[in-house]
Each structure stands twice: as structure tokens, then as C-alpha cells.
Design an enzyme around this catalytic site. Sequence first.
Site, PDB file in Angstrom:
ATOM      1  N   ASP A  19       0.829  -1.211   0.000  1.00  0.00           N
ATOM      2  CA  ASP A  19       0.000   0.000   0.000  1.00  0.00           C
ATOM      3  C   ASP A  19       0.868   1.268   0.000  1.00  0.00           C
ATOM      4  O   ASP A  19       1.977   1.264   0.539  1.00  0.00           O
ATOM      5  CB  ASP A  19      -0.889  -0.023   1.237  1.00  0.00           C
ATOM      6  N   ASN A  67     -10.322  -3.423  -6.641  1.00  0.00           N
ATOM      7  CA  ASN A  67      -9.529  -2.416  -7.375  1.00  0.00           C
ATOM      8  C   ASN A  67     -10.095  -2.110  -8.768  1.00  0.00           C
ATOM      9  O   ASN A  67      -9.723  -1.109  -9.392  1.00  0.00           O
ATOM     10  CB  ASN A  67      -8.051  -2.843  -7.503  1.00  0.00           C
TER      11      ASN A  67
HETATM   12  C1  FPP Z   1      -1.646   0.219  -3.325  1.00  0.00           C
HETATM   13  O1  FPP Z   1      -1.310   1.552  -3.480  1.00  0.00           O
HETATM   14  C2  FPP Z   1      -1.376  -0.588  -4.483  1.00  0.00           C
HETATM   15  C3  FPP Z   1      -2.318  -1.192  -5.255  1.00  0.00           C
HETATM   16  C4  FPP Z   1      -3.758  -1.050  -5.079  1.00  0.00           C
HETATM   17  C5  FPP Z   1      -1.965  -2.097  -6.293  1.00  0.00           C
HETATM   18  C6  FPP Z   1      -0.824  -1.621  -7.087  1.00  0.00           C
HETATM   19  C7  FPP Z   1       0.046  -2.632  -7.521  1.00  0.00           C
HETATM   20  C8  FPP Z   1       1.387  -2.723  -7.268  1.00  0.00           C
HETATM   21  C9  FPP Z   1       2.344  -2.040  -6.480  1.00  0.00           C
HETATM   22  C10 FPP Z   1       2.228  -3.627  -7.730  1.00  0.00           C
HETATM   23  C11 FPP Z   1       1.530  -4.489  -8.633  1.00  0.00           C
HETATM   24  C12 FPP Z   1       2.344  -5.590  -8.796  1.00  0.00           C
HETATM   25  C13 FPP Z   1       2.361  -6.153  -9.945  1.00  0.00           C
HETATM   26  C14 FPP Z   1       3.200  -7.340 -10.099  1.00  0.00           C
HETATM   27  C15 FPP Z   1       1.613  -5.552 -11.041  1.00  0.00           C
HETATM   28  P1  FPP Z   1      -2.471   2.621  -3.510  1.00  0.00           P
HETATM   29  O2  FPP Z   1      -2.764   2.933  -4.924  1.00  0.00           O
HETATM   30  O3  FPP Z   1      -3.643   2.136  -2.746  1.00  0.00           O
HETATM   31  O4  FPP Z   1      -1.781   3.815  -2.797  1.00  0.00           O
HETATM   32  P2  FPP Z   1      -2.489   4.972  -1.962  1.00  0.00           P
HETATM   33  O5  FPP Z   1      -3.240   4.306  -0.845  1.00  0.00           O
HETATM   34  O6  FPP Z   1      -1.341   5.783  -1.478  1.00  0.00           O
HETATM   35  O7  FPP Z   1      -3.376   5.709  -2.915  1.00  0.00           O
END
Ligand code: FPP
Length: 238
Positions: A19, A67
Amino acid sequence: MDSKEETLKIPTHVGLIMDGNGRWANAQGLPRLAGHRAGVENLRGVITAGIKFGIKYLSFYAFSTENWNRPKDEVFGIMDLLSEFIDRETVPLHEEGVRILHIGHLDRLRPSLVDKIEYAVNLTKNNRKITVQLAFNYGGRDEIVSAVRKIISSGARPDEVTEALIGRNLFTAGIPDPDLIIRTSGEMRTSNFLMWQSAYSEWVFPTTYWPDFNEEVFKEMLREYSRRDRRFGGLSSK
Ligand code: FPP
């Protein structure tokens, strides 16, 4: 204490909720996808650290069933990143002895991405140095619903339904439950990750955003885990 003298309890299986990519990007005035790109680029180093620590299973929460509700550009951007990650990293990971598994539903993913995931899983299926489970289009409740459907379709009688039978019908069949789950960025929620399997996991919540999570922070989490007294509903062993 000198780090060479340090004895850490090493968990067999660590789950990681990656996250904070968006906030990491925002803090530097970059678009959210740049944060996800940095997050994907961080995966390899964390896997290498896991091997170094002697961890046998790592499960990464990369894309949840929820997501899909994000803007289309972000959803498709994450799909592209997974596709690039597989193209770039499958052979090097294979050479390091990594077994790649996917947990989640493959339907709804584009066919070319499904082919890539299947290629990576198939190429690495006999490796055992470490097992990396990528949770992609994964949700814990959805996984339990799928397991119940499979059990009903098999014609099992109610008295045959046991915890072990449910476990065998989850995506993670045959994989030990996570001992430790790390959620980066300071958010303290489980967000539908390994709901069934995490019943007795220890949870830690470092404030580091995922792109900055590294071997040093990982080790700090292992120190925290080593201090925990796991009782599994019983009494202390101390
Ligand atoms: C959380 O950050 C991340 C996600 C919801 C998924 C994102 C995916 C990856 C890091 C790596 C994916 C891996 C592969 C292999 C594709 P957020 O967007 O929720 O961050 P925030 O809470 O700061 O907005």
C-alpha cells in the site's frame, strides 16, 4: 546488538499488502501510475531479501477484486505493469529458484495477460527456493465463495464440510497459512487479503510507502515478529 549476533525468528510465510504507491507518487508530484511503476520495480528486491532471510513463501497483494472500481486508466495501467513485470522478471526469477503462483480469478483479465501468468507459473513450477504468490484479481471473500461453490458442486454432505476441506478448495491449497502479514503505508486494515488463511497471522503496519519498503524495513518487521508471542488461542509457551 551487533546485527551478526542477532537471532531472528523467521516466518515460513509472509504476506505483503503493498500500500501507498499513490501517496508516494503524490508526495513527489508524480502521477499515481508512476507510484505503481516504482512499486513493481520494488518487488524484485523484496523477493531477494526474502530469499536472504530464509523465508519460504511470500504472497503479494497486487490487485484486489475491489480495485476494478478505480479509474480505467489506473486499472489498465496496473495490468500493463504486471505484463511488463512478467516479461522482464520471469526468467531471472526462475534462475534464482523462485516458484511463481497466481491466486485469484483469471477471468476478466485480458487473454494475453492470462497467457503470460500461465507461462510464468508453468516455467517455474518445479522451483522450491522460495514460492511467490501473486494475488491478482484476488479477494478473500470471493475466494471463500468459490470454495463453497466447488464443495457444493462436488456433492459433499454437510458433515463432510470441515476446515481442512475448505482449505483444500481455496486458491492457496497446499500452501501454509501466513505467519506474518505486512501492510505498508500505515493503513491498518486487512482489506480482504487472505481472510481465511490469516486467522492466526501476526500483523504489522510500517508507515513506509510500498516503493520505499526495503530489506532494512523488512528486517525491522521480522524483529517485531520475533518479539510476538503466538498462542493460536492457547496459552503462552513462555
Ligand atoms: C496500493 O497503493 C497498491 C495497489 C492497489 C496495487 C498496485 C500494484 C502494485 C504495487 C504492484 C503491482 C504488482 C504487480 C506485479 C503488477 P495505492 O494505490 O492504494 O496507494 P495509496 O493508498 O497511497 O493511494
